[in-house]
Design a protein around this motif. Structure first.
Motif, PDB file in Angstrom:
ATOM      1  N   ASP A  99      50.654  -6.357  28.656  1.00 46.98           N
ATOM      2  CA  ASP A  99      49.801  -5.403  27.955  1.00 46.98           C
ATOM      3  C   ASP A  99      49.682  -4.086  28.711  1.00 46.98           C
ATOM      4  N   ASP A 100      49.783  -4.142  30.039  1.00 43.07           N
ATOM      5  CA  ASP A 100      49.530  -2.943  30.847  1.00 43.07           C
ATOM      6  C   ASP A 100      50.741  -2.490  31.664  1.00 43.07           C
ATOM      7  N   GLY A 101      51.920  -2.988  31.317  1.00 44.14           N
ATOM      8  CA  GLY A 101      53.080  -2.543  32.074  1.00 44.14           C
ATOM      9  C   GLY A 101      54.287  -3.443  31.869  1.00 44.14           C
ATOM     10  N   GLN A 102      55.233  -3.303  32.773  1.00 45.17           N
ATOM     11  CA  GLN A 102      56.502  -4.024  32.664  1.00 45.17           C
ATOM     12  C   GLN A 102      56.992  -4.386  34.068  1.00 45.17           C
ATOM     13  N   THR A 127      54.463   1.178  34.970  1.00 46.35           N
ATOM     14  CA  THR A 127      53.208   1.397  34.265  1.00 46.35           C
ATOM     15  C   THR A 127      53.339   1.219  32.758  1.00 46.35           C
ATOM     16  N   GLU A 128      54.545   1.382  32.234  1.00 43.63           N
ATOM     17  CA  GLU A 128      54.770   1.261  30.798  1.00 43.63           C
ATOM     18  C   GLU A 128      56.003   0.417  30.545  1.00 43.63           C
ATOM     19  N   ALA A 129      56.063  -0.182  29.358  1.00 44.94           N
ATOM     20  CA  ALA A 129      57.195  -1.028  28.982  1.00 44.94           C
ATOM     21  C   ALA A 129      58.266  -0.198  28.281  1.00 44.94           C
ATOM     22  N   ALA A 130      59.451  -0.163  28.848  1.00 45.59           N
ATOM     23  CA  ALA A 130      60.582   0.519  28.225  1.00 45.59           C
ATOM     24  C   ALA A 130      61.248  -0.419  27.217  1.00 45.59           C
ATOM     25  N   PRO A 131      61.763   0.092  26.110  1.00 48.28           N
ATOM     26  CA  PRO A 131      62.466  -0.766  25.149  1.00 48.28           C
ATOM     27  C   PRO A 131      63.654  -1.461  25.802  1.00 48.28           C
ATOM     28  N   ILE A 132      63.783  -2.742  25.577  1.00 47.38           N
ATOM     29  CA  ILE A 132      64.846  -3.500  26.220  1.00 47.38           C
ATOM     30  C   ILE A 132      66.220  -2.981  25.804  1.00 47.38           C
ATOM     31  N   GLU A 133      66.342  -2.486  24.573  1.00 46.83           N
ATOM     32  CA  GLU A 133      67.632  -1.960  24.121  1.00 46.83           C
ATOM     33  C   GLU A 133      68.048  -0.746  24.935  1.00 46.83           C
ATOM     34  N   ASP A 134      67.086   0.114  25.267  1.00 49.45           N
ATOM     35  CA  ASP A 134      67.392   1.304  26.064  1.00 49.45           C
ATOM     36  C   ASP A 134      67.707   0.937  27.513  1.00 49.45           C
ATOM     37  N   LEU A 135      67.001  -0.057  28.025  1.00 51.24           N
ATOM     38  CA  LEU A 135      67.304  -0.508  29.379  1.00 51.24           C
ATOM     39  C   LEU A 135      68.713  -1.068  29.461  1.00 51.24           C
ATOM     40  N   ALA A 136      69.091  -1.879  28.478  1.00 51.45           N
ATOM     41  CA  ALA A 136      70.421  -2.478  28.484  1.00 51.45           C
ATOM     42  C   ALA A 136      71.512  -1.413  28.321  1.00 51.45           C
ATOM     43  N   PRO A 163      47.852 -18.744  45.721  1.00 51.45           N
ATOM     44  CA  PRO A 163      47.178 -18.598  44.429  1.00 51.45           C
ATOM     45  C   PRO A 163      48.170 -18.666  43.288  1.00 51.45           C
ATOM     46  N   ILE A 164      47.689 -19.108  42.144  1.00 48.61           N
ATOM     47  CA  ILE A 164      48.540 -19.132  40.959  1.00 48.61           C
ATOM     48  C   ILE A 164      48.533 -17.742  40.337  1.00 48.61           C
ATOM     49  N   HIS A 165      49.731 -17.191  40.141  1.00 59.76           N
ATOM     50  CA  HIS A 165      49.799 -15.862  39.549  1.00 59.76           C
ATOM     51  C   HIS A 165      49.337 -15.906  38.102  1.00 59.76           C
ATOM     52  N   LYS A 166      48.637 -14.877  37.699  1.00 56.54           N
ATOM     53  CA  LYS A 166      48.002 -14.868  36.386  1.00 56.54           C
ATOM     54  C   LYS A 166      48.991 -15.071  35.254  1.00 56.54           C
ATOM     55  N   HIS A 167      50.206 -14.487  35.419  1.00 49.32           N
ATOM     56  CA  HIS A 167      51.120 -14.509  34.280  1.00 49.32           C
ATOM     57  C   HIS A 167      51.563 -15.912  33.914  1.00 49.32           C
ATOM     58  N   LEU A 168      51.470 -16.873  34.857  1.00 51.85           N
ATOM     59  CA  LEU A 168      51.917 -18.224  34.559  1.00 51.85           C
ATOM     60  C   LEU A 168      51.025 -18.896  33.516  1.00 51.85           C
ATOM     61  N   ALA A 169      49.799 -18.459  33.407  1.00 49.32           N
ATOM     62  CA  ALA A 169      48.864 -19.080  32.470  1.00 49.32           C
ATOM     63  C   ALA A 169      48.725 -18.276  31.172  1.00 49.32           C
ATOM     64  N   PRO A 190      47.533  -9.058  31.324  1.00 45.30           N
ATOM     65  CA  PRO A 190      47.919  -8.086  32.357  1.00 45.30           C
ATOM     66  C   PRO A 190      49.117  -8.560  33.167  1.00 45.30           C
ATOM     67  N   ALA A 191      49.798  -7.618  33.781  1.00 38.66           N
ATOM     68  CA  ALA A 191      50.904  -7.932  34.684  1.00 38.66           C
ATOM     69  C   ALA A 191      50.370  -8.638  35.925  1.00 38.66           C
ATOM     70  N   PRO A 192      51.202  -9.432  36.599  1.00 40.61           N
ATOM     71  CA  PRO A 192      50.751 -10.134  37.803  1.00 40.61           C
ATOM     72  C   PRO A 192      50.440  -9.171  38.934  1.00 40.61           C
ATOM     73  N   ALA A 193      49.571  -9.609  39.803  1.00 37.82           N
ATOM     74  CA  ALA A 193      49.287  -8.832  41.009  1.00 37.82           C
ATOM     75  C   ALA A 193      50.506  -8.877  41.921  1.00 37.82           C
ATOM     76  N   PHE A 194      50.792  -7.763  42.559  1.00 40.81           N
ATOM     77  CA  PHE A 194      51.923  -7.681  43.477  1.00 40.81           C
ATOM     78  C   PHE A 194      51.438  -7.749  44.929  1.00 40.81           C
ATOM     79  N   ASP A 195      50.412  -8.557  45.173  1.00 39.10           N
ATOM     80  CA  ASP A 195      49.848  -8.658  46.511  1.00 39.10           C
ATOM     81  C   ASP A 195      50.354  -9.872  47.278  1.00 39.10           C
ATOM     82  N   ALA A 196      51.303 -10.605  46.699  1.00 41.89           N
ATOM     83  CA  ALA A 196      51.892 -11.762  47.360  1.00 41.89           C
ATOM     84  C   ALA A 196      53.284 -11.974  46.784  1.00 41.89           C
TER      85      ALA A 196
END
Length: 458
Positions: free
Chosen positions: A161-164, A52-61, A1-7, A104-110
């Motif tokens: 929109d719903d995670g990272q 479940t949530e997006a952390a600021p990229i500056e803090d991650l780095a 299947p095509i993962h949702k995020h690609l579209a 939404p984030a892609p499904a992690f089922d594949a």
């Protein structure tokens, strides 16, 4: 299947930064152990975490920079030094790509598509192959000592929109799954401030990992010094003990995704315990024991026993608990073709926990006579999702399709199935791998699995 995020629509152009340790370059040279050199030359690992949530990229780095002060090889570069593939702690940094995608984030089922990763590339020196395959260099035109141009670790962070999703792509020569778990846990601790570091990281790979034969060389000790009736021979068989099975390409390989809740794992272990031989006395079964039995007995092998190989982490056995690298070996098991195999796996593992066996097994080199029908790898002890939190907790993990493609190319032509168990946040497991279509259908019919892709997609 095509993962949702690609579209989905990118909300802004991707940005990239290079994250370096805060303490500068130590310049230390870390030679890979002989067991790791082929991994560094050939294999990459692609793994992604869903938060479940997006952390600021500056803090991650910023927090990852702190981690690199201890895990210095991650910010280094591969080089051939004194004829050996090595990592030089140059602190040239880790590229961290960031993008924001609507939806939404892609499904992690594949297994996840390559587009979700920033894949490592051009990260091994041209002379690395020569240092492994023709160490005398008598006929080699490539320079003996040389440096690589690119990073052996790349990270891509994608906000939805719903995670990272935090996607890791690394050269396998850097570390194994246990190593990934260690630096990811340290990153989580640095992000939260619960542990600002430093972390104890051992880089003495050659000194810690027992020696193995050079490529094409014979065993370091005579094989016949361990007789056929010795307990070690239940995990390392002589050619005469190996079952006579014709090696042939896998029939219609498919990609299998199988997720079990903690309750389903308990139920499977109970069925395996009921099926065990009365001659085997084991106090418990692990989830991995049970999953191995279920998979092995689904393959449709036309014999009472199934030959398989399992990857075993021997850090503890060689006193390398803090070692950062690759510390695993293959062990061979000839198990009953039913759920009774779970107890047989459990009963055999104490043999692998003998440090003397580990040294002997590694010193024997690869066993080309062992006709494994299943190669089993587990990451469930490498890390726990509950230990990994940034702005929100990690709720799922999945490997990348590019990683599986290389494994399939190596194993499917020889008829070997390959499966990895991944940890789940509820204490259950997810099994991902390549098996014959008939095996997948057996599991799917029983409601135990889902076939997510067929061989043309690989």
């Amino acid at each position: 299947p095509i993962h949702k995020h690609l579209a989905l629509t990118r909300m802004e152009p991707p940005s990239v930064r290079v994250v370096r340790g805060t303490g500068g370059a130590s310049g230390a040279v870390v030679p890979l152990a002989p067991t790791e050199r082929f991994l560094g030359l050939v294999f990459d690992v692609n793994m992604a975490l869903l938060f479940t949530e997006a952390a600021p990229i500056e803090d991650l780095a910023k927090s990852f920079a702190t981690v690199l002060d201890s895990f210095q090889v991650l910010a280094g570069r591969f080089s051939v030094r004194d004829g050996a593939l090595s990592i030089v702690c140059t602190n040239e940094g880790v590229p961290m790509l960031h993008e924001v995608v609507a939806g939404p984030a892609p499904a992690f089922d594949a297994p996840l598509a390559a587009e979700l990763f920033d894949l490592v590339h051009d990260d091994v020196p041209p002379s690395a192959g020569c240092s492994i395959f023709c160490p005398s260099l008598l006929f080699c035109a490539a320079p003996f000592d040389s440096d690589a141009a690119d990073a052996p670790l790349r990270i891509k962070v994608t906000d939805y929109d719903d995670g990272q999703v935090v996607a890791i792509s690394l050269n396998h020569g850097l570390c194994d799954a246990g190593g990934m778990g260690r630096f990811l846990k340290a990153w989580s601790q640095a992000f939260s401030g619960s542990n600002p570091g430093p972390w104890e990281v051992g880089n003495e790979r050659v000194r810690t990992i027992p020696p193995v034969p050079e490529l094409g060389a014979g065993p370091l000790t005579p094989p016949d010094e361990v007789p056929a009736d010795h307990p070690w021979r239940s995990l390392r068989h002589t050619p005469a003990q190996a079952p006579a099975m014709t090696r042939q390409p896998m029939d219609s390989p498919v990609l299998l995704s199988l997720t079990k809740t903690v309750e389903e794992c308990k139920a499977l272990k109970a069925r395996c315990m009921e099926a065990k031989s009365a001659e085997i006395d084991v106090p418990f079964l692990s989830t991995n024991d049970a999953v191995v039995a279920e998979l092995a007995s689904s393959l449709g092998v036309e014999s009472e026993k199934v030959p398989l190989s399992m990857l075993y982490d021997f850090r503890r056995e060689v006193g390398g608990e803090t070692l950062f690298g690759n510390s695993w070996m293959g062990i061979e098991l000839h198990v009953t073709n039913s759920l009774a195999a779970a107890a047989e796996v459990r009963a055999a593992l104490p043999i692998a926990q003998d440090p003397e066996f580990v040294r002997w097994q590694l010193g024997q080199g690869s066993n080309s006579s062992w006709p494994a029908k299943l190669m089993m790898n587990t990451w469930t002890h490498a890390f726990k999702l509950t230990d990994l939190t940034f702005a929100g907790p990690a709720i799922d993990v999945m490997i990348g399709k590019p990683m599986l493609q290389k494994r399939v190319a190596m194993m499917a032509p020889h008829g070997v199935s390959y499966c990895i168990t991944l940890p789940q946040s509820d204490g259950g497991v997810k099994v991902v791998g390549i098996v014959p279509k008939a095996a997948a259908q057996r599991l799917e019919t029983a409601g135990k699995a889902k076939v997510v892709e067929t061989s043309p997609c690989l």
